[in-house]
Design an enzyme around this catalytic site. Structure first.
Site, PDB file in Angstrom:
ATOM      1  N   LYS A  75     -31.912 -38.965  29.772  1.00 21.46           N
ATOM      2  CA  LYS A  75     -33.254 -38.615  30.265  1.00 21.46           C
ATOM      3  C   LYS A  75     -33.250 -37.475  31.272  1.00 21.46           C
ATOM      4  O   LYS A  75     -34.198 -36.697  31.338  1.00 21.46           O
ATOM      5  CB  LYS A  75     -33.923 -39.845  30.901  1.00 21.46           C
ATOM      6  CG  LYS A  75     -34.358 -40.878  29.885  1.00 21.46           C
ATOM      7  CD  LYS A  75     -35.131 -42.011  30.534  1.00 21.46           C
ATOM      8  CE  LYS A  75     -35.454 -43.051  29.471  1.00 21.46           C
ATOM      9  NZ  LYS A  75     -36.396 -44.060  29.935  1.00 21.46           N
ATOM     10  N   ASP A 111     -42.802 -42.754  30.749  1.00 23.43           N
ATOM     11  CA  ASP A 111     -42.396 -43.948  31.499  1.00 23.43           C
ATOM     12  C   ASP A 111     -43.285 -44.087  32.728  1.00 23.43           C
ATOM     13  O   ASP A 111     -43.666 -45.190  33.116  1.00 23.43           O
ATOM     14  CB  ASP A 111     -40.934 -43.850  31.966  1.00 23.43           C
ATOM     15  CG  ASP A 111     -39.928 -44.086  30.848  1.00 23.43           C
ATOM     16  OD1 ASP A 111     -40.260 -44.809  29.889  1.00 23.43           O
ATOM     17  OD2 ASP A 111     -38.812 -43.552  30.938  1.00 23.43           O
TER      18      ASP A 111
END
Length: 285
Positions: A75, A111
């Site tokens: 990420k 997220d």
């Protein structure tokens, strides 16, 4: 059905290990619900160095991907390899969604948006603090930014690598009441909420990021891990009567936001919820 002849939208997930991911089921079901066909490919690449990651990303457009999700451990590492970052992804310093448009790779972070929505659904519009947040990696950073959107909520961040926690504190300086703690015990002293933003508790790991003795019935406890859905942390929290939020909510909400970015279409939450539950049910058995 006529649209069966249309070329499927090609989506995917880059990370490792990802065999248990519910993303293929969720995105393919979401597509079907809005009258599209999608194929969601798991791209499991363990231990890729930057050169391998760059090669992989540069092949997405030529192969015809509309977008990919990114998960642990990439990420943060994909950031410098992208053409563009959304303000949210730039703020977090992590990307979980890459949209491929005209050969360019645009990084987003759902997220953050997903966690904020999941949290308010589970615990109301203003969750009680202080909140102990364990983990300052990709997910932990996204959660920290999400929590910073709740006015006056004190966040206490702990990471095994204190430098990572300090970096997040610097990132959010002035935007949030965020304090770096050296030890989990310190973070949980008087805390009302706990969030696990680490992979601890994800199968096959049976550990807990928080010693059980520190949990209290009046707390709320959220976990970003969803394999298993009931991690040792959440099982114990529920046992003592604390309020809990499993990784299901974050998984679904980040996927809904990612799907909208990939396709420009809003999928019904119920389609993703059903798909998630079917995909994860065998893990719970």
């Amino acid at each position: 059905m006529a649209h069966g002849h249309a070329r499927p939208i090609l989506l995917g997930l880059i990370g490792s290990p990802i065999a248990h991911s519910a993303s293929p089921a969720m995105h393919e079901a979401a597509a079907e619900a809005v009258g599209l066909t999608a194929h969601y490919q798991l791209v499991d690449v363990p231990g890729a160095d930057d050169a391998r990651l760059r090669t992989l990303l540069s092949s997405l457009a030529p192969i015809g991907f509309a977008g990919v999700n990114v998960t642990f451990p990439y990420k943060e590492r994909v950031l410098p390899l992208l053409d563009d970052l959304s303000p949210g992804a730039r703020a977090v310093g992590a990307v979980n969604t890459i949209v491929v448009r005209n050969g360019r790779l645009n990084g987003h972070n759902t997220d953050t948006t997903g966690f904020a929505r999941a949290l308010t659904q589970a615990f109301g519009p203003s969750p009680e603090g202080p909140v102990a947040l364990i983990g300052a990696g990709g997910v932990g950073k996204a959660v920290a930014v999400a929590l910073s959107h709740f006015p006056g909520l004190e966040v206490r961040l702990v990471d095994a690598d204190p430098a990572k926690a300090e970096a997040v504190a610097a990132l959010l300086d002035g935007h949030a009441a965020l304090r770096v703690c050296r030890r989990v015990e310190e973070a949980l002293e008087g805390a009302r909420g706990v969030v696990n933003g680490t992979p601890v508790g994800m199968l096959p790991d049976r550990g807990t990021p928080v010693p059980f003795a520190l949990l209290r019935p009046g707390m709320w406890v959220a976990d970003a891990v969803y394999s298993p859905l009931w991690t040792p942390l959440l099982t114990e929290a529920a046992r003592i009567g604390a309020r809990t939020m499993t990784g299901r909510e974050l998984a679904i909400h980040q996927a809904l936001d990612a799907f909208a970015l990939f396709t420009g279409r809003e999928a019904p939450a119920c389609a993703m919820e059903r798909a998630f539950d079917r995909a994860v049910a065998p893990l719970a058995a």
